[in-house]
Motif scaffolding. Structure first.
Motif: not given
Lengths: 295, 388
Positions: A47-51, A58-66
């Protein structure tokens, strides 16, 4: 009829999220016999990484992959630091280690990032609705159902058709034999943690998309639900974990729907009462692992 | 002069004994003991409250102490958000002979710790606990600072009546006093104002999925004019997203728990949402000036009004110490209980004539386009506030 369909979608979507969570617990348990209570903190970390990714533009899909990659690495790191030195310890030792890990991570999040929840702004489109006649289907429930299906299919392919997957299934049966065959047990264990990290991060995205924020103690409720679901499904059994998660989601939604308003506040008592009844009839859970391991 | 030296030594000994019973304090120090949750579930409230309080104490000490007379020493104990640990910490603080005690932002540990401080006659504040029963359950040494739940509920109910809403759906949770009682006070006040509560339903905190409740609301015929809840993060965002996704368009009223950045990040689903808060920083207000000061002092953006509320506890103690005959016990209690219009950063604060929960202004704000705007700031009429 419409109302029924709506409730079914609600139940399957909640059950799907629970299934992802309990699968993450079950995959580690099937290999080393540990219920990893720090699984919830893996979700928080995702969750924090996405935040932070979204905040950095960063775009959402990339944030999720990351987040998925980062949490898989974190899970392997935790295994390396906390659980590998305890490999010879008994069940209780491992369990306490996992609680300690969970508390350490919570305290870390509270002190390093802050105790207040952080808002995770999800794209407006995710709050949208698909209209099927008079039925409104939220994008998030539909997404959580489809992501669950994709994750389950991918995991199934991985376990059935890759060498590592087949090794992991063998290790779940008997890790000592896997060792005797000259396969690296340490790598199998590390991979099981990585897979649990991937599942935790995937579930975390669905969880955060619903709640819109991430806070240091976010992982507590989901790991509890996942724990109940794995017990219901049969400890150590992957199909059992999925069945347990689905069943728990369905029973929770059902209880909310059928209980009269004055009783709804006791919903969890009814749900857990049902779990106890089920365990009385099937002490090993719905679909127990063939080895029948219990902690 | 051997005699005098002996006396001096005796006096020094007596003084040091006195100091050791007071823990560490020199004669005129004011020791403020904190038994609050700096880690665990209450840290999200108790940490910002403490940050605000510390800022106030630094400023007060720079002016020579509370009332210009008593330099403050903070004795901070972490309760890990555990009620039993809060009781133990309160007992330790009582044994150290502190002048006043602060308990966590929650009813349960505050009432439990209050049982000890009340018996020891030590004035006690809850950081931002807003359940009005905190003071009535403990006694006359217990004080709240944050706007009480029943006062907030009245402000919401009167707003609903003014808007012409006739029927309401109330969503509450028995998992905390705040999420249970505030909506119930609202129901009482709303019906007193001529409205009708269609249904009060419950949710479980942290349940994440509101599909079942939302489907139920959607099935209501006729639809309620307004939906009221005291749910907060993470429940509230999940609820309102699913509510709007299901196509329910009834306006939603919330309470101060959703006065957070998350509410603003929800996008269009939060548009039209009206909620209460302890203070809203309109341009030129003292709260805006305070927020700027806090940012300058700490380098951090103040993201919650709990910081200002913690700061105001310092101001309240300062005002009480000015008029108190002595800075402890009954003298201090009487001084606090008689305070009127203490100039806080969110507005004037009055204890005189209350049972320990202060009378102070409550702001109603509306969310639109990811920003808040002030609807009105009201000081609720004491006679109309629902009984605790």
């Amino acid at each position: 009829m419409d109302l029924l369909l709506q409730h079914v979608i609600n139940a399957v979507s909640l059950g799907g999220t629970y299934a992802l969570l309990s699968l993450g617990l079950a995959i580690v348990f099937s290999i080393i016999g540990l219920i990893n209570f720090a699984h919830g903190e893996l979700m928080t970390a995702a969750g924090y990484t996405i935040f932070f990714m979204l905040a950095a533009g960063v775009s959402l899909p990339l944030a999720i992959v990351f987040a998925i990659v980062a949490v898989a690495i974190l899970a392997m790191g935790i295994e390396r630091v906390a659980f590998r030195p305890m490999r010879k310890a008994d069940m209780t030792g491992l369990l306490i280690t996992s609680f300690a890990m969970s508390m350490i991570l919570q305290a870390f999040f509270q002190n390093a990032i802050g105790a207040r929840p952080r808002a995770v702004a999800m794209p407006e489109a995710l709050s949208g609705v698909v209209n099927l006649g008079s039925v409104h289907l939220g994008i998030i429930p539909l997404m959580s159902i489809s992501i669950t299906v994709v994750a389950l299919v991918a995991l199934n392919l991985f376990l059935k058709h890759t060498v590592m997957g087949i090794t992991m299934r063998a290790a779940a049966e008997d890790i000592d034999v896997v060792r005797l065959l000259g396969l690296k047990a340490g790598r199998v264990v590390a991979t099981s943690f990585a897979v649990s990290g991937v599942l935790a991060a995937t579930a975390a995205f669905l969880w955060v998309a619903q709640r819109g924020s991430v806070d240091p103690l976010m992982g507590f409720v989901p790991v509890l639900k996942a724990f109940v679901a794995t017990i219901v499904g049969g400890l150590g059994s992957l199909t059992g974990a999925v069945a347990g998660g689905m069943l728990l989601g369905i029973v929770e939604v059902l209880a909310q729907v059928v209980l009269p308003p004055s009783m709804v506040e006791f919903r969890d008592a009814f749900v857990l009462g049902f779990v106890i009844l089920l365990l009385l009839v099937r002490p090993q859970g719905l679909l127990p692992a063939p080895t029948g391991r219990r902690s | 002069m051997p005699m005098l030296r002996k006396n001096t030594r005796r006096a020094a000994l007596a003084l040091s004994l006195l100091a050791s019973t007071a823990g560490f304090a020199a004669a005129e120090d004011f020791v403020l003991g904190l038994a609050t949750g700096q880690t665990g579930g209450l840290a999200a409230y108790d940490q910002p409250s403490l940050a605000g309080l510390k800022l106030a104490i630094d400023e007060i000490n720079a002016r020579g102490g509370l009332g210009g007379k008593y330099p403050v020493k903070l004795e901070i104990k972490d309760t890990r958000s555990d009620t039993a640990a809060a009781v133990q910490a309160a007992q330790e603080l009582v044994d150290q002979g502190v002048n006043a005690i602060i308990t966590p932002c929650d009813a349960d540990p505050s009432i439990a710790a209050g049982q000890i401080t009340q018996g020891a006659e030590i004035p006690t504040f809850t950081f931002c606990g807003s359940t009005p029963t905190i003071t009535s359950a403990v006694g006359d040494f217990m004080f709240g600072t944050y706007p009480a739940d029943n006062a907030q509920a009245l402000v919401l109910a009167e707003f609903a009546a003014k808007k012409g809403y006739k029927s309401a759906y109330v969503l509450k949770s028995a998992d905390s006093a705040y999420t249970l009682k505030l909506p119930e006070y609202f129901a009482t006040a709303f019906e007193a104002a001529g409205g009708k509560v269609l249904e009060q339903s419950t949710y479980t905190m942290g349940q994440q999925d509101f599909g079942a409740e939302v489907t139920k609301i959607k099935g209501l015929n006729p639809q309620p004019d307004v939906i009221m809840t005291a749910a907060y993060e993470p429940d509230f965002p999940a609820f309102i997203k699913q509510l709007r996704a299901a196509g329910v368009t009834a306006p939603v009223l919330g309470s101060d728990g959703i006065d957070t950045p998350t509410t603003l990040s929800l996008g269009s689903v939060a548009d039209g949402l009206v909620h209460t808060t302890a203070g809203f920083a309109v341009p030129g207000s003292s709260l805006e000036a305070f927020n700027a000061k806090y940012k300058q002092a700490t380098g951090k953006e103040p993201d919650t009004v709990y910081i200002a509320n913690g700061y105001e506890i310092g101001l309240i103690l300062d005002a009480a110490a000015k008029v108190a005959a002595s800075p402890r016990g009954r003298d201090l209690r009487d001084a606090i209980a008689n305070l009127e219009n203490v100039e806080g950063v969110t507005g004037p604060i009055t204890y005189k004539g209350t049972a320990g929960m202060p009378v102070r202004s409550i702001s109603l704000v509306e969310v639109k386009g990811g920003a808040r705007s002030l609807v009105e700031a009201v000081v609720p009429e004491a006679a109309k506030v629902p009984a605790p």
